[in-house]
Design a protein around this motif. Sequence first.
Motif, PDB file in Angstrom:
ATOM      1  N   LYS A 171       1.317  -1.312   0.279  1.00 25.85           N
ATOM      2  CA  LYS A 171       0.022  -0.448   0.189  1.00 25.85           C
ATOM      3  C   LYS A 171       0.797   0.843  -0.346  1.00 25.85           C
ATOM      4  O   LYS A 171       0.685   1.983  -0.341  1.00 25.85           O
ATOM      5  N   ASP A 172       2.211   1.496   0.555  1.00 23.23           N
ATOM      6  CA  ASP A 172       2.903   2.430   0.753  1.00 23.23           C
ATOM      7  C   ASP A 172       4.186   2.536   0.113  1.00 23.23           C
ATOM      8  O   ASP A 172       5.039   3.433  -0.180  1.00 23.23           O
ATOM      9  N   ALA A 173       4.095   1.249  -0.589  1.00 20.90           N
ATOM     10  CA  ALA A 173       5.218   1.216  -1.472  1.00 20.90           C
ATOM     11  C   ALA A 173       5.491   1.775  -2.618  1.00 20.90           C
ATOM     12  O   ALA A 173       4.423   2.284  -3.460  1.00 20.90           O
ATOM     13  N   GLY A 174       6.558   2.326  -2.473  1.00 22.84           N
ATOM     14  CA  GLY A 174       6.849   3.018  -4.208  1.00 22.84           C
ATOM     15  C   GLY A 174       7.078   2.176  -5.540  1.00 22.84           C
ATOM     16  O   GLY A 174       7.249   0.351  -5.662  1.00 22.84           O
ATOM     17  N   PRO A 175       7.058   2.660  -6.892  1.00 24.14           N
ATOM     18  CA  PRO A 175       7.023   1.790  -7.947  1.00 24.14           C
ATOM     19  C   PRO A 175       8.099   0.746  -7.836  1.00 24.14           C
ATOM     20  O   PRO A 175       7.869  -0.261  -8.132  1.00 24.14           O
ATOM     21  N   LYS A 176       9.238   1.106  -7.442  1.00 24.84           N
ATOM     22  CA  LYS A 176      10.826  -0.363  -7.607  1.00 24.84           C
ATOM     23  C   LYS A 176      10.403  -1.207  -6.533  1.00 24.84           C
ATOM     24  O   LYS A 176      10.750  -2.598  -6.824  1.00 24.84           O
ATOM     25  N   GLU A 177       9.634  -0.951  -4.972  1.00 24.35           N
ATOM     26  CA  GLU A 177       9.716  -2.118  -3.609  1.00 24.35           C
ATOM     27  C   GLU A 177       8.438  -2.622  -4.724  1.00 24.35           C
ATOM     28  O   GLU A 177       7.921  -3.485  -4.515  1.00 24.35           O
ATOM     29  N   ILE A 178       7.152  -2.053  -4.986  1.00 23.53           N
ATOM     30  CA  ILE A 178       5.879  -2.641  -5.614  1.00 23.53           C
ATOM     31  C   ILE A 178       6.718  -3.880  -6.531  1.00 23.53           C
ATOM     32  O   ILE A 178       6.534  -5.657  -6.538  1.00 23.53           O
ATOM     33  N   ALA A 179       7.456  -3.871  -7.759  1.00 25.06           N
ATOM     34  CA  ALA A 179       8.387  -4.441  -8.913  1.00 25.06           C
ATOM     35  C   ALA A 179       8.791  -5.768  -7.806  1.00 25.06           C
ATOM     36  O   ALA A 179       9.225  -6.671  -8.691  1.00 25.06           O
ATOM     37  N   ARG A 180      10.308  -5.220  -6.665  1.00 25.85           N
ATOM     38  CA  ARG A 180      10.414  -5.949  -6.212  1.00 25.85           C
ATOM     39  C   ARG A 180       9.666  -7.163  -5.445  1.00 25.85           C
ATOM     40  O   ARG A 180      10.072  -8.623  -5.662  1.00 25.85           O
ATOM     41  N   ILE A 181       8.738  -7.030  -4.709  1.00 27.01           N
ATOM     42  CA  ILE A 181       7.309  -8.092  -3.964  1.00 27.01           C
ATOM     43  C   ILE A 181       6.814  -9.050  -5.263  1.00 27.01           C
ATOM     44  O   ILE A 181       6.948  -9.221  -5.152  1.00 27.01           O
ATOM     45  N   ALA A 182       6.791  -7.953  -6.197  1.00 31.87           N
ATOM     46  CA  ALA A 182       5.727  -8.995  -7.154  1.00 31.87           C
ATOM     47  C   ALA A 182       6.912  -9.757  -7.555  1.00 31.87           C
ATOM     48  O   ALA A 182       6.319 -11.013  -7.938  1.00 31.87           O
ATOM     49  N   ALA A 183       8.003  -9.415  -8.069  1.00 33.43           N
ATOM     50  CA  ALA A 183       8.909 -10.534  -8.362  1.00 33.43           C
ATOM     51  C   ALA A 183       9.159 -11.568  -7.338  1.00 33.43           C
ATOM     52  O   ALA A 183       9.102 -12.644  -8.116  1.00 33.43           O
ATOM     53  N   GLU A 184       8.994 -11.482  -6.317  1.00 33.82           N
ATOM     54  CA  GLU A 184       9.879 -12.242  -5.486  1.00 33.82           C
ATOM     55  C   GLU A 184       8.627 -12.964  -5.437  1.00 33.82           C
ATOM     56  O   GLU A 184       8.710 -14.856  -4.673  1.00 33.82           O
ATOM     57  N   TYR A 185       7.439 -12.706  -5.230  1.00 34.87           N
ATOM     58  CA  TYR A 185       6.027 -13.553  -4.672  1.00 34.87           C
ATOM     59  C   TYR A 185       5.600 -14.141  -6.079  1.00 34.87           C
ATOM     60  O   TYR A 185       5.014 -15.327  -5.597  1.00 34.87           O
TER      61      TYR A 185
END
Length: 109
Positions: free
Chosen positions: A79-93
């Motif tokens: 919810k509070d993540a920036g674009p890079k963090e969103i991409a990182r989490i998406a890739a990890e999951y």
Amino acid sequence: MHDAASSSPSSSDRHPSPELTQGPGGDAVSYEEAFETVGAVIAWYGRALLLARRSGNQQRLEELKTQRQKCVEDQQRLKDAGPKEIARIAAEYATRLKELKAAEPGPES
């Protein structure tokens, strides 16, 4: 079907920016896609928890509960993540989901 933890966020909970971000492979990743990917992992753990409860495997049950809770926290963090963090989490999951599905025949078996 989704469980409560993996359902789509309400409009008030949505990430403020619907823009796409670049994932590690150059693929565009939206907040909603990342949310759904984490939700799919949460759902996998939910099914595995059900099987662990049925089998009485207490150690496995505790491990699965811990892993599922980490996923729920990461999903909330989006919810509070920036674009890079969103991409990182998406890739990890996305990787984790692929590994979970490959490692076991699945919680349904």
